[in-house]
Design a protein around this motif. Structure first.
Motif, mmCIF file in Angstrom:
data_model
loop_
_atom_site.group_PDB
_atom_site.id
_atom_site.type_symbol
_atom_site.label_atom_id
_atom_site.label_comp_id
_atom_site.label_asym_id
_atom_site.label_seq_id
_atom_site.Cartn_x
_atom_site.Cartn_y
_atom_site.Cartn_z
ATOM 1 N N SER A 85 0.850 -1.200 0.000
ATOM 2 C CA SER A 85 0.000 0.000 0.000
ATOM 3 C C SER A 85 0.879 1.242 0.000
ATOM 4 N N PRO A 86 1.490 1.555 -1.155
ATOM 5 C CA PRO A 86 2.485 2.637 -1.200
ATOM 6 C C PRO A 86 1.925 4.023 -0.912
ATOM 7 N N GLN A 87 0.601 4.188 -0.996
ATOM 8 C CA GLN A 87 0.007 5.489 -0.713
ATOM 9 C C GLN A 87 -0.352 5.665 0.766
ATOM 10 N N ALA A 88 -0.177 4.624 1.548
ATOM 11 C CA ALA A 88 -0.721 4.626 2.900
ATOM 12 C C ALA A 88 0.155 5.375 3.895
ATOM 13 N N ARG A 89 -0.503 6.086 4.778
ATOM 14 C CA ARG A 89 0.122 6.597 5.990
ATOM 15 C C ARG A 89 0.062 5.466 7.011
ATOM 16 N N VAL A 90 1.204 5.110 7.591
ATOM 17 C CA VAL A 90 1.281 3.950 8.475
ATOM 18 C C VAL A 90 1.589 4.412 9.896
ATOM 19 N N LEU A 91 0.735 4.019 10.848
ATOM 20 C CA LEU A 91 0.922 4.364 12.249
ATOM 21 C C LEU A 91 1.115 3.087 13.058
ATOM 22 N N LEU A 92 2.218 3.010 13.774
ATOM 23 C CA LEU A 92 2.513 1.877 14.649
ATOM 24 C C LEU A 92 2.102 2.261 16.065
ATOM 25 N N VAL A 93 1.138 1.540 16.618
ATOM 26 C CA VAL A 93 0.559 1.869 17.921
ATOM 27 C C VAL A 93 1.225 1.009 19.001
ATOM 28 N N ASN A 94 1.785 1.649 20.028
ATOM 29 C CA ASN A 94 2.417 0.864 21.089
ATOM 30 C C ASN A 94 1.380 0.407 22.111
ATOM 31 N N TYR A 95 1.828 -0.149 23.229
ATOM 32 C CA TYR A 95 0.942 -0.759 24.217
ATOM 33 C C TYR A 95 0.704 0.191 25.384
ATOM 34 N N LEU A 96 -0.566 0.317 25.787
ATOM 35 C CA LEU A 96 -0.892 1.218 26.891
ATOM 36 C C LEU A 96 -0.339 0.671 28.212
ATOM 37 N N ALA A 97 -0.399 1.493 29.253
ATOM 38 C CA ALA A 97 0.246 1.175 30.529
ATOM 39 C C ALA A 97 -0.566 0.153 31.313
ATOM 40 N N GLY A 98 -0.254 -1.115 31.131
ATOM 41 C CA GLY A 98 -0.961 -2.180 31.833
ATOM 42 C C GLY A 98 -0.381 -2.500 33.192
ATOM 43 N N LEU A 99 0.915 -2.227 33.388
ATOM 44 C CA LEU A 99 1.601 -2.502 34.652
ATOM 45 C C LEU A 99 1.955 -1.197 35.348
ATOM 46 N N PRO A 100 2.065 -1.197 36.674
ATOM 47 C CA PRO A 100 2.412 0.031 37.390
ATOM 48 C C PRO A 100 3.760 0.579 36.928
ATOM 49 N N ALA A 101 3.791 1.867 36.626
ATOM 50 C CA ALA A 101 5.038 2.490 36.175
ATOM 51 C C ALA A 101 6.099 2.443 37.256
ATOM 52 N N SER A 102 5.680 2.414 38.516
ATOM 53 C CA SER A 102 6.623 2.362 39.637
ATOM 54 C C SER A 102 7.316 1.020 39.755
ATOM 55 N N GLY A 103 6.739 -0.008 39.128
ATOM 56 C CA GLY A 103 7.273 -1.354 39.282
ATOM 57 C C GLY A 103 6.806 -2.037 40.550
ATOM 58 N N LYS A 104 6.003 -1.356 41.346
ATOM 59 C CA LYS A 104 5.465 -1.948 42.573
ATOM 60 C C LYS A 104 4.088 -2.506 42.280
ATOM 61 N N GLY A 105 3.893 -3.789 42.595
ATOM 62 C CA GLY A 105 2.651 -4.451 42.252
ATOM 63 C C GLY A 105 1.571 -4.277 43.295
ATOM 64 N N CYS A 106 0.583 -5.162 43.242
ATOM 65 C CA CYS A 106 -0.557 -5.087 44.160
ATOM 66 C C CYS A 106 -0.958 -6.489 44.612
ATOM 67 N N TRP A 107 0.059 -7.302 44.959
ATOM 68 C CA TRP A 107 -0.222 -8.635 45.484
ATOM 69 C C TRP A 107 -1.055 -8.482 46.756
ATOM 70 N N PRO A 108 -2.098 -9.294 46.993
ATOM 71 C CA PRO A 108 -2.523 -10.468 46.226
ATOM 72 C C PRO A 108 -3.612 -10.183 45.185
ATOM 73 N N VAL A 109 -4.003 -8.902 45.000
ATOM 74 C CA VAL A 109 -5.030 -8.605 43.994
ATOM 75 C C VAL A 109 -4.583 -9.129 42.640
ATOM 76 N N ILE A 110 -3.352 -8.812 42.278
ATOM 77 C CA ILE A 110 -2.678 -9.474 41.154
ATOM 78 C C ILE A 110 -1.500 -10.209 41.775
ATOM 79 N N PRO A 111 -1.557 -11.537 41.851
ATOM 80 C CA PRO A 111 -0.567 -12.291 42.619
ATOM 81 C C PRO A 111 0.793 -12.415 41.924
ATOM 82 N N ILE A 112 1.453 -11.279 41.793
ATOM 83 C CA ILE A 112 2.814 -11.237 41.257
ATOM 84 C C ILE A 112 3.649 -10.416 42.221
ATOM 85 N N ALA A 113 4.757 -10.951 42.673
ATOM 86 C CA ALA A 113 5.609 -10.279 43.648
ATOM 87 C C ALA A 113 6.195 -8.999 43.064
ATOM 88 N N ASP A 114 6.482 -8.032 43.948
ATOM 89 C CA ASP A 114 6.972 -6.734 43.492
ATOM 90 C C ASP A 114 8.225 -6.838 42.629
#
Length: 297
Positions: free
Chosen positions: A180-209
Protein backbone atom coordinates in the motif's frame (compact mmCIF):
# COMPACT_ATOMS: atom_id res chain seq x y z
CA UNK A 1 -1.80 -10.90 23.80
CA UNK A 2 -0.81 -14.52 24.10
CA UNK A 3 -2.28 -17.40 22.13
CA UNK A 4 -2.64 -19.78 25.08
CA UNK A 5 -4.09 -17.09 27.38
CA UNK A 6 -6.59 -16.33 24.62
CA UNK A 7 -8.29 -19.69 25.21
CA UNK A 8 -9.42 -18.68 28.73
CA UNK A 9 -13.06 -17.88 29.38
CA UNK A 10 -14.03 -14.21 29.55
CA UNK A 11 -14.95 -12.58 32.85
CA UNK A 12 -16.26 -9.19 34.08
CA UNK A 13 -13.85 -6.13 33.64
CA UNK A 14 -13.56 -2.82 35.56
CA UNK A 15 -12.82 0.95 34.82
CA UNK A 16 -15.27 3.73 34.05
CA UNK A 17 -14.77 5.55 30.78
CA UNK A 18 -12.34 8.40 31.39
CA UNK A 19 -12.12 9.37 27.74
CA UNK A 20 -15.10 10.54 25.76
CA UNK A 21 -16.00 8.90 22.47
CA UNK A 22 -13.72 10.20 19.71
CA UNK A 23 -14.79 13.51 18.26
CA UNK A 24 -15.56 13.88 14.59
CA UNK A 25 -12.54 14.24 12.37
CA UNK A 26 -11.60 17.69 11.21
CA UNK A 27 -12.58 18.68 7.71
CA UNK A 28 -8.93 18.72 6.68
CA UNK A 29 -8.50 15.03 7.58
CA UNK A 30 -9.52 12.88 4.64
CA UNK A 31 -8.93 9.15 4.30
CA UNK A 32 -10.84 6.80 2.07
CA UNK A 33 -9.53 3.30 2.81
CA UNK A 34 -8.42 2.39 6.33
CA UNK A 35 -6.99 -1.03 7.29
CA UNK A 36 -6.23 -2.02 10.88
CA UNK A 37 -3.75 -4.78 11.67
CA UNK A 38 -2.86 -6.22 15.04
CA UNK A 39 -3.27 -8.52 18.00
CA UNK A 40 -5.75 -8.67 20.90
CA UNK A 41 -4.71 -5.28 22.29
CA UNK A 42 -5.88 -3.83 18.98
CA UNK A 43 -8.97 -6.04 18.72
CA UNK A 44 -9.79 -5.16 22.38
CA UNK A 45 -11.08 -8.69 22.94
CA UNK A 46 -14.32 -9.08 24.91
CA UNK A 47 -14.77 -5.35 25.46
CA UNK A 48 -18.15 -5.78 23.75
CA UNK A 49 -20.02 -9.02 23.24
CA UNK A 50 -20.76 -10.88 21.12
CA UNK A 51 -17.57 -10.44 19.08
CA UNK A 52 -18.07 -9.02 15.63
CA UNK A 53 -17.66 -11.35 12.67
CA UNK A 54 -17.81 -8.61 10.04
CA UNK A 55 -14.08 -8.77 9.31
CA UNK A 56 -12.73 -11.77 11.25
CA UNK A 57 -13.94 -15.12 12.60
CA UNK A 58 -15.80 -15.26 15.91
CA UNK A 59 -12.80 -16.67 17.75
CA UNK A 60 -10.68 -13.63 16.97
CA UNK A 61 -12.96 -12.05 19.62
CA UNK A 62 -12.75 -8.68 17.88
CA UNK A 63 -14.79 -5.96 19.56
CA UNK A 64 -17.14 -3.62 17.71
CA UNK A 65 -15.75 -0.83 19.90
CA UNK A 66 -12.05 -1.51 19.44
CA UNK A 67 -10.02 1.55 18.51
CA UNK A 68 -9.96 0.77 14.76
CA UNK A 69 -13.78 0.74 14.66
CA UNK A 70 -14.01 3.94 16.68
CA UNK A 71 -11.38 5.74 14.61
CA UNK A 72 -12.94 4.61 11.32
CA UNK A 73 -16.32 5.87 12.47
CA UNK A 74 -14.94 9.23 13.55
CA UNK A 75 -13.04 9.67 10.28
CA UNK A 76 -16.02 8.63 8.18
CA UNK A 77 -13.87 6.52 5.86
CA UNK A 78 -15.59 4.99 2.85
CA UNK A 79 -13.81 1.63 3.16
CA UNK A 80 -12.71 0.07 6.44
CA UNK A 81 -11.27 -3.38 7.16
CA UNK A 82 -10.21 -4.52 10.63
CA UNK A 83 -7.97 -7.57 10.45
CA UNK A 84 -6.93 -7.53 14.14
CA UNK A 85 -7.28 -10.82 15.97
CA UNK A 86 -6.66 -12.18 19.44
CA UNK A 87 -3.41 -14.11 19.65
CA UNK A 88 -1.92 -12.63 16.48
CA UNK A 89 1.83 -12.32 15.94
CA UNK A 90 3.85 -11.07 12.96
CA UNK A 91 3.70 -14.42 11.06
CA UNK A 92 -0.08 -13.99 10.97
CA UNK A 93 0.35 -10.97 8.73
CA UNK A 94 1.35 -13.25 5.85
CA UNK A 95 -0.04 -16.66 6.92
CA UNK A 96 -3.51 -17.85 7.98
CA UNK A 97 -3.99 -17.81 11.74
CA UNK A 98 -5.55 -20.94 13.25
CA UNK A 99 -7.87 -20.02 16.11
CA UNK A 100 -8.95 -21.72 19.37
CA UNK A 101 -12.48 -22.63 18.28
CA UNK A 102 -11.46 -23.94 14.87
CA UNK A 103 -11.74 -20.72 12.89
CA UNK A 104 -9.08 -19.34 10.58
CA UNK A 105 -8.27 -15.68 10.14
CA UNK A 106 -6.83 -15.09 6.65
CA UNK A 107 -3.43 -13.42 6.44
CA UNK A 108 -3.94 -9.92 7.75
CA UNK A 109 -2.04 -8.42 4.83
CA UNK A 110 -4.77 -9.74 2.53
CA UNK A 111 -6.85 -6.72 3.57
CA UNK A 112 -4.27 -4.27 2.21
CA UNK A 113 -4.66 -2.91 -1.34
CA UNK A 114 -2.75 -0.43 -3.51
CA UNK A 115 -5.45 2.15 -2.71
CA UNK A 116 -5.25 1.81 1.08
CA UNK A 117 -4.33 5.24 2.41
CA UNK A 118 -4.35 4.69 6.21
CA UNK A 119 -2.96 1.74 8.17
CA UNK A 120 -2.68 1.25 11.93
CA UNK A 121 -0.57 -1.59 13.33
CA UNK A 122 -0.48 -2.96 16.87
CA UNK A 123 1.78 -6.01 17.14
CA UNK A 124 4.79 -7.44 18.97
CA UNK A 125 3.58 -8.62 22.37
CA UNK A 126 2.91 -12.18 21.24
CA UNK A 127 6.18 -12.39 19.30
CA UNK A 128 7.99 -11.48 22.51
CA UNK A 129 5.87 -13.75 24.69
CA UNK A 130 5.18 -11.04 27.23
CA UNK A 131 1.68 -12.19 28.22
CA UNK A 132 2.99 -15.72 28.67
CA UNK A 133 5.67 -14.29 30.95
CA UNK A 134 3.05 -12.48 33.04
CA UNK A 135 1.12 -15.69 33.71
CA UNK A 136 4.34 -17.53 34.57
CA UNK A 137 5.03 -14.91 37.23
CA UNK A 138 1.76 -15.54 39.12
CA UNK A 139 2.62 -16.69 42.64
CA UNK A 140 0.55 -17.61 45.68
CA UNK A 141 3.29 -16.07 47.83
CA UNK A 142 4.71 -12.54 47.55
CA UNK A 143 8.12 -13.91 46.63
CA UNK A 144 9.98 -12.99 43.47
CA UNK A 145 10.84 -16.11 41.49
CA UNK A 146 10.24 -15.61 37.78
CA UNK A 147 12.82 -12.86 37.22
CA UNK A 148 15.50 -15.35 38.25
CA UNK A 149 14.10 -17.91 35.82
CA UNK A 150 14.01 -15.47 32.91
CA UNK A 151 17.57 -14.28 33.58
CA UNK A 152 19.18 -17.58 34.54
CA UNK A 153 22.77 -17.96 33.41
CA UNK A 154 23.09 -14.24 32.83
CA UNK A 155 20.84 -14.42 29.75
CA UNK A 156 17.70 -12.28 29.79
CA UNK A 157 15.24 -14.28 27.71
CA UNK A 158 12.68 -11.50 27.35
CA UNK A 159 15.30 -8.90 26.45
CA UNK A 160 16.56 -11.24 23.73
CA UNK A 161 12.98 -11.78 22.54
CA UNK A 162 12.48 -8.01 22.22
CA UNK A 163 15.63 -7.78 20.12
CA UNK A 164 14.58 -10.72 17.95
CA UNK A 165 11.16 -9.17 17.34
CA UNK A 166 12.51 -5.85 16.07
CA UNK A 167 13.49 -7.07 12.57
CA UNK A 168 10.17 -8.92 12.27
CA UNK A 169 8.23 -5.70 12.78
CA UNK A 170 10.63 -3.79 10.52
CA UNK A 171 9.98 -6.32 7.76
CA UNK A 172 6.24 -6.06 8.34
CA UNK A 173 6.28 -2.27 8.03
CA UNK A 174 8.32 -2.46 4.84
CA UNK A 175 5.87 -5.01 3.43
CA UNK A 176 2.94 -2.73 4.24
CA UNK A 177 4.60 0.09 2.30
CA UNK A 178 5.15 -2.26 -0.63
CA UNK A 179 1.52 -3.41 -0.69
CA UNK A 180 0.00 0.00 0.00
CA UNK A 181 2.48 2.64 -1.20
CA UNK A 182 0.01 5.49 -0.71
CA UNK A 183 -0.72 4.63 2.90
CA UNK A 184 0.12 6.60 5.99
CA UNK A 185 1.28 3.95 8.47
CA UNK A 186 0.92 4.36 12.25
CA UNK A 187 2.51 1.88 14.65
CA UNK A 188 0.56 1.87 17.92
CA UNK A 189 2.42 0.86 21.09
CA UNK A 190 0.94 -0.76 24.22
CA UNK A 191 -0.89 1.22 26.89
CA UNK A 192 0.25 1.18 30.53
CA UNK A 193 -0.96 -2.18 31.83
CA UNK A 194 1.60 -2.50 34.65
CA UNK A 195 2.41 0.03 37.39
CA UNK A 196 5.04 2.49 36.18
CA UNK A 197 6.62 2.36 39.64
CA UNK A 198 7.27 -1.35 39.28
CA UNK A 199 5.46 -1.95 42.57
CA UNK A 200 2.65 -4.45 42.25
CA UNK A 201 -0.56 -5.09 44.16
CA UNK A 202 -0.22 -8.63 45.48
CA UNK A 203 -2.52 -10.47 46.23
CA UNK A 204 -5.03 -8.60 43.99
CA UNK A 205 -2.68 -9.47 41.15
CA UNK A 206 -0.57 -12.29 42.62
CA UNK A 207 2.81 -11.24 41.26
CA UNK A 208 5.61 -10.28 43.65
CA UNK A 209 6.97 -6.73 43.49
CA UNK A 210 10.37 -7.85 42.22
CA UNK A 211 8.75 -9.66 39.32
CA UNK A 212 6.41 -6.75 38.57
CA UNK A 213 9.45 -4.46 38.37
CA UNK A 214 11.16 -6.89 35.99
CA UNK A 215 8.08 -7.26 33.76
CA UNK A 216 7.57 -3.49 33.67
CA UNK A 217 11.19 -3.02 32.58
CA UNK A 218 10.64 -5.49 29.72
CA UNK A 219 7.37 -3.74 28.82
CA UNK A 220 9.25 -0.45 28.51
CA UNK A 221 11.93 -2.13 26.41
CA UNK A 222 9.22 -3.41 24.08
CA UNK A 223 7.69 0.04 23.65
CA UNK A 224 11.13 1.59 23.12
CA UNK A 225 11.78 -1.00 20.42
CA UNK A 226 8.49 -0.12 18.72
CA UNK A 227 9.43 3.56 18.70
CA UNK A 228 12.81 2.74 17.22
CA UNK A 229 11.50 0.43 14.51
CA UNK A 230 8.75 2.88 13.53
CA UNK A 231 11.23 5.71 13.03
CA UNK A 232 13.53 3.54 10.93
CA UNK A 233 10.82 2.16 8.65
CA UNK A 234 8.65 5.02 7.50
CA UNK A 235 5.96 4.68 10.17
CA UNK A 236 4.69 7.07 12.83
CA UNK A 237 4.63 5.90 16.43
CA UNK A 238 1.37 6.44 18.29
CA UNK A 239 2.20 6.53 22.00
CA UNK A 240 -0.69 5.13 24.02
CA UNK A 241 1.61 4.36 26.95
CA UNK A 242 2.52 7.81 28.28
CA UNK A 243 -1.04 9.21 28.44
CA UNK A 244 -2.28 6.10 30.26
CA UNK A 245 0.32 5.93 33.04
CA UNK A 246 -1.57 5.75 36.33
CA UNK A 247 -4.36 3.66 34.82
CA UNK A 248 -2.65 0.27 35.15
CA UNK A 249 -4.28 -2.95 36.30
CA UNK A 250 -3.41 -2.28 39.96
CA UNK A 251 -5.56 0.85 40.10
CA UNK A 252 -9.14 1.08 41.35
CA UNK A 253 -11.91 -0.46 39.21
CA UNK A 254 -13.06 2.96 38.00
CA UNK A 255 -9.51 4.08 37.17
CA UNK A 256 -7.77 1.20 35.48
CA UNK A 257 -7.61 0.74 31.71
CA UNK A 258 -6.48 -2.89 31.81
CA UNK A 259 -7.66 -5.83 33.87
CA UNK A 260 -5.61 -8.14 36.03
CA UNK A 261 -6.13 -11.80 36.75
CA UNK A 262 -9.73 -11.39 37.92
CA UNK A 263 -11.70 -10.68 34.74
CA UNK A 264 -14.34 -8.39 36.22
CA UNK A 265 -15.03 -4.90 34.84
CA UNK A 266 -17.70 -2.27 35.26
CA UNK A 267 -16.32 -0.51 32.19
CA UNK A 268 -17.56 -3.22 29.81
CA UNK A 269 -21.27 -3.35 28.89
CA UNK A 270 -21.79 -6.99 29.92
CA UNK A 271 -19.23 -6.80 32.75
CA UNK A 272 -17.17 -9.40 30.90
CA UNK A 273 -13.46 -8.81 30.36
CA UNK A 274 -10.31 -10.67 29.44
CA UNK A 275 -7.39 -11.05 31.88
CA UNK A 276 -4.37 -8.81 31.32
CA UNK A 277 -6.02 -6.91 28.45
CA UNK A 278 -7.56 -3.46 27.96
CA UNK A 279 -11.09 -2.97 29.24
CA UNK A 280 -13.72 -0.59 27.86
CA UNK A 281 -12.04 2.44 29.40
CA UNK A 282 -8.74 1.37 27.90
CA UNK A 283 -10.33 0.91 24.49
CA UNK A 284 -11.82 4.40 24.72
CA UNK A 285 -8.42 5.81 25.68
CA UNK A 286 -6.76 4.05 22.75
CA UNK A 287 -9.41 5.41 20.40
CA UNK A 288 -8.96 8.97 21.60
CA UNK A 289 -5.17 8.82 21.37
CA UNK A 290 -5.02 7.15 17.94
CA UNK A 291 -7.65 9.46 16.48
CA UNK A 292 -5.75 12.47 17.82
CA UNK A 293 -2.56 11.22 16.19
CA UNK A 294 -4.34 10.71 12.86
CA UNK A 295 -5.86 14.18 12.95
CA UNK A 296 -2.58 15.87 13.90
CA UNK A 297 -0.94 14.32 10.85
Amino acid sequence: MRRRLFTLLAVPAIAALAFAAPASASASTSYHEYVALGDSWTADVFVTLPPTTQFTPLDCAQSTSDYPHEVAGALGVETFRDASCGGAATPDFTQPQKLPLGGTNPPQFDRLTPTTDLVTVGIGGNDIGLASAVTKCLNLLPVSTCKAKFTAGGVDQLENAVAATEPKIANALQAIHARSPQARVLLVNYLAGLPASGKGCWPVIPIADGDVAYLQAKFLQMNAMLARVAGANGAELVDTYTPTVGHDACQAPTVRYAEGLIPVSVSNPLLLAFPFHPNGAGAAAQSEIVLGAVQRG
